[in-house]
Design a protein around this motif. Structure first.
Motif, mmCIF file in Angstrom:
data_model
loop_
_atom_site.group_PDB
_atom_site.id
_atom_site.type_symbol
_atom_site.label_atom_id
_atom_site.label_comp_id
_atom_site.label_asym_id
_atom_site.label_seq_id
_atom_site.Cartn_x
_atom_site.Cartn_y
_atom_site.Cartn_z
ATOM 1 N N ALA A 10 -0.282 33.224 -39.585
ATOM 2 C CA ALA A 10 -0.023 32.863 -40.987
ATOM 3 C C ALA A 10 -1.284 33.096 -41.803
ATOM 4 O O ALA A 10 -2.391 33.123 -41.261
ATOM 5 N N SER A 11 -1.100 33.252 -43.107
ATOM 6 C CA SER A 11 -2.296 33.455 -43.943
ATOM 7 C C SER A 11 -2.165 32.754 -45.284
ATOM 8 O O SER A 11 -1.059 32.544 -45.782
ATOM 9 N N HIS A 20 -6.392 25.553 -39.834
ATOM 10 C CA HIS A 20 -5.876 26.638 -38.988
ATOM 11 C C HIS A 20 -5.359 26.008 -37.705
ATOM 12 O O HIS A 20 -6.138 25.464 -36.930
ATOM 13 N N ARG A 21 -4.059 26.092 -37.485
ATOM 14 C CA ARG A 21 -3.490 25.569 -36.230
ATOM 15 C C ARG A 21 -3.098 26.704 -35.285
ATOM 16 O O ARG A 21 -3.193 26.570 -34.074
ATOM 17 N N GLY A 22 -2.631 27.813 -35.865
ATOM 18 C CA GLY A 22 -2.123 28.893 -35.018
ATOM 19 C C GLY A 22 -3.141 29.999 -34.813
ATOM 20 O O GLY A 22 -4.031 30.211 -35.647
ATOM 21 N N GLU A 23 -3.003 30.709 -33.723
ATOM 22 C CA GLU A 23 -3.887 31.847 -33.446
ATOM 23 C C GLU A 23 -3.705 32.934 -34.494
ATOM 24 O O GLU A 23 -2.624 33.092 -35.058
ATOM 25 N N HIS A 24 -4.770 33.704 -34.696
ATOM 26 C CA HIS A 24 -4.734 34.847 -35.618
ATOM 27 C C HIS A 24 -4.347 34.444 -37.041
ATOM 28 O O HIS A 24 -3.821 35.275 -37.794
ATOM 29 N N PHE A 31 -9.124 33.433 -32.641
ATOM 30 C CA PHE A 31 -9.028 34.730 -33.316
ATOM 31 C C PHE A 31 -8.632 34.607 -34.792
ATOM 32 O O PHE A 31 -7.933 35.449 -35.341
ATOM 33 N N THR A 32 -9.057 33.551 -35.404
ATOM 34 C CA THR A 32 -8.755 33.381 -36.829
ATOM 35 C C THR A 32 -9.865 33.976 -37.683
ATOM 36 O O THR A 32 -10.967 34.245 -37.208
ATOM 37 N N LYS A 33 -9.550 34.136 -38.958
ATOM 38 C CA LYS A 33 -10.554 34.562 -39.943
ATOM 39 C C LYS A 33 -10.535 33.534 -41.073
ATOM 40 O O LYS A 33 -9.456 33.209 -41.586
#
Lengths: 394, 255
Positions: free
Chosen positions: A236-237, A260-264, A295-297
């Motif tokens: 998600a973004s 941020h809970r989810g990867e990417h 792997f988040t930004k």
């Protein structure tokens, strides 16, 4: 009603004072967090107690027959118009499935036994106009917005107030952004003449592969705080832009948490603040990357320009990171208009005031030009210029 | 202190000025003859750029004494924008970059401010773009240069061409070119010189500030003024240039 009477009260006392039944979990969360004060982090720079400690008249929120209109119109917390075919309705709300760090989020729900539900079908553009007509009133309402998977929605929020004074608005939305969808929310709020103050407490859940764009354009005077919590699922973004242009003695801004809970998952938060007069701007923003969010930004920036020696910017971008596998950056700058740039424009015959306007707009433009609809972009630019000329008479 | 009896457009008398704590101009006298090209030459630190800043009203400069008159009126109390509207233009040695300000928007705003000051009708976008087209072609500038942010990411040559574009558009009467040739390759120097020469109509006055004589091969001066230690120490015709090339500034005797 004077909300300060809820200070340091037990669950039972709160339930009695607010006359609520069967909403124990909400009462408990509100009682645990307590009524906000200067020591509450998100309200540290905002005189919330002063706003709460007022005897406001309370309003009835009896649903009305909704007329057909080109936009959703909400007058004093009651929906009066909506576009044809749009699913907008008022319904009782005994419990909520979201959580928040802001106690006024829960108080808003406790004060609003009914919510306004907006279900967005398909790909569409929706305008929401909030209108306030009552003086010395506490206007409270909650909106629940949900869209459909794989759909793209753009919502434009605008605010109008009649010739009123000393009203407090507690409102906010609970937004469910469905999987693989995009939701854009563009808010333009110009405040002046102490017509009303506002605490807007929002919660946004962004499902897997969904994108959210929140663009806030807060101009003028008075007092308002947006308290925002966003949770991002896998892939998600969110792209959040906050443009503050304040004058007079205003105190306005954003206190936010993006989790941020989810990867990417990806977050980009950009604040630009222009402060004139004795204005105080607030950008107290936390991005938290949890263990599950590899792997988040995450990118966060706050840039401020002070146009007056008495203007003040409380800028607090923060990153809270629990993993190593990510890309993250944040920063904040505060300064004044560049003398060399001002002189360059003046040396070509452009007046000092016009030169200031050109530079101030240039600073703001990177956010304004992200609004792709030219009609709304022009509306934002016009509102911006009106505030500029109000602050720079003669 | 120009030669001849023609009317002077600007007169600088006993000008003393400082930047910060340092006095740079120490009683400078200079008279600019209308319609002529005046070159100011001098060693580093002589006060050449300070002089140009003093004329346009730069915020860095504190005037300690003396006067600058333009068309027989003192301009020292005038704001920078008033001086510009009255027809004084400085081509900066280092033009600033202004991200977010569209070059065309800036230039049209400046032009319309000038037209308004002159009591003339302002130009609409279409009229302005027509005007730009010719100027851009003459200066060898790409048309996208005016849709970019003002000077942002421009090369040294592009910045100088953009200064000349502004000069052509605003049509000033006294044009100060501060080190216009610095950082220019030969093609850019030619294009810039062509733009400047186009403005030489016998009415406009040029003050060309330079270290080197190279630019004077392209813009023929009528007068050479040598500036040293905050004063004009010599005024002569263009024949002084080869002498300076050969002997430098040390051998110049004060008039």
């Amino acid at each position: 009603m004077n909300l300060i009477t809820l200070k340091n009260k037990s669950r039972e006392e709160i339930a009695t004072l607010l006359d609520v039944k069967e909403r124990d979990s909400l009462v408990e969360k509100f009682a645990t967090l307590g009524l906000p004060n200067k020591k509450t982090e998100e309200y540290h720079y905002f005189d919330v107690e002063k706003l709460l400690d007022v005897d406001y008249k309370t309003l009835n929120y009896i649903p009305k027959a909704i007329e057909e209109g080109d936009k959703i119109e909400i007058i004093d917390g009651v929906v009066t118009k909506a576009p044809k075919g749009m699913r907008v309705y008022s319904e009782p709300c005994e419990s909520i499935d979201m959580d928040h760090f802001d106690s006024l989020y829960y108080l808003g729900h406790l004060l609003s036994p009914r919510i306004i539900r907006i279900e967005v079908d398909g790909d569409c553009h929706v305008e929401i106009l909030h209108k306030y007509t009552q003086s010395d009133a506490l206007i409270n309402y909650r909106i629940v917005i949900s869209n459909q998977a794989n759909r793209h929605t753009t919502m434009y929020e605008n605010f109008e107030a009649e010739d009123i004074h000393n009203t407090l608005v507690l409102y906010g939305y609970d937004m469910h952004v469905a999987q693989d969808s995009t939701l854009r929310m563009v808010k333009l709020q110009v405040m002046h003449d102490n017509k009303y103050s506002m605490v807007a407490s929002h919660k946004v859940n962004v499902a897997k592969n969904a994108n959210v764009l929140l663009k806030n354009f807060d101009f003028g005077g008075d007092q308002s705080l947006q308290v925002l919590k966003v949770e991002l699922g896998e892939h998600a973004s969110i792209e959040a832009g906050h443009l503050l242009y304040l004058n007079e003695n205003s105190k306005r801004g954003t206190a936010s948490q993006i989790i941020h809970r989810g990867e990417h998952s990806t977050s980009k938060q950009e604040a630009k603040n222009i402060l004139d007069g004795q204005a105080r701007g607030i950008f107290d923003a936390l991005i938290r990357v949890e263990h599950s969010a590899r792997f988040t930004k995450a990118e966060q920036s706050a840039k401020s320009i002070l146009l007056h020696e008495k203007a003040y910017m409380a800028s607090k971008p923060q990153l809270e990171i629990y993993i190593d596998e990510l890309e993250a950056s944040h920063g904040a700058t505060t300064g004044q208009l560049d003398e060399k740039q001002l002189f360059y424009l003046q040396s070509r015959g452009i007046s000092y005031i016009e030169a200031r306007k050109i530079l101030v707009i240039a600073f703001a433009n990177t956010l304004i030009e992200q609004v792709k609809d030219t009609r709304h972009q022009d509306r934002i630019k016009s509102a911006f210029e009106a505030v500029f000329y109000a602050s720079n008479k003669g | 202190m120009s030669k001849g009896n023609n009317k002077s457009v600007m007169k600088i008398e006993n000008l003393q000025a400082k930047i910060g704590d340092k006095q740079i101009l120490k009683g400078l006298n200079l008279e600019l003859e209308a319609g002529k090209v005046h070159a100011i030459m001098g060693p580093n630190g002589a006060g050449k750029s300070t002089l140009s800043k003093a004329i346009v009203g730069h915020y860095d400069i504190e005037i300690l004494g003396g006067d600058i008159t333009y068309k027989d009126k003192s301009i020292l109390e005038m704001e920078a924008e008033e001086r510009a509207l009255e027809g004084i233009f400085l081509s900066f040695q280092h033009p600033v970059e202004i991200p977010g300000v569209n070059n065309a928007y800036f230039l049209r705003t400046a032009l319309n401010a000038k037209l308004k000051h002159q009591g003339k009708d302002e130009l609409n976008a279409a009229e302005f773009l027509r005007l730009m087209k010719g100027h851009l072609e003459m200066l060898g500038m790409k048309s996208d240069m005016i849709s970019r942010s003002l000077n942002e990411g421009f090369s040294g040559g592009e910045k100088k061409r953009n200064e000349i574009l502004q000069m052509l558009t605003l049509e000033p009467e006294v044009i100060i070119l501060d080190e216009i040739d610095s950082g220019l390759d030969i093609d850019a120097l030619r294009a810039v010189s062509e733009g400047i020469n186009k403005m030489k109509d016998g009415k406009r006055t040029f003050l060309v500030i330079t270290h080197y004589s190279r630019i004077l091969d392209y813009i023929e001066p009528d007068y050479i003024h040598v500036l040293k230690d905050g004063k004009v120490i010599k005024t002569a015709g263009p024949e002084l240039v080869p002498y300076l090339e050969e002997h430098g500034y040390d051998g110049i005797e004060e008039d």
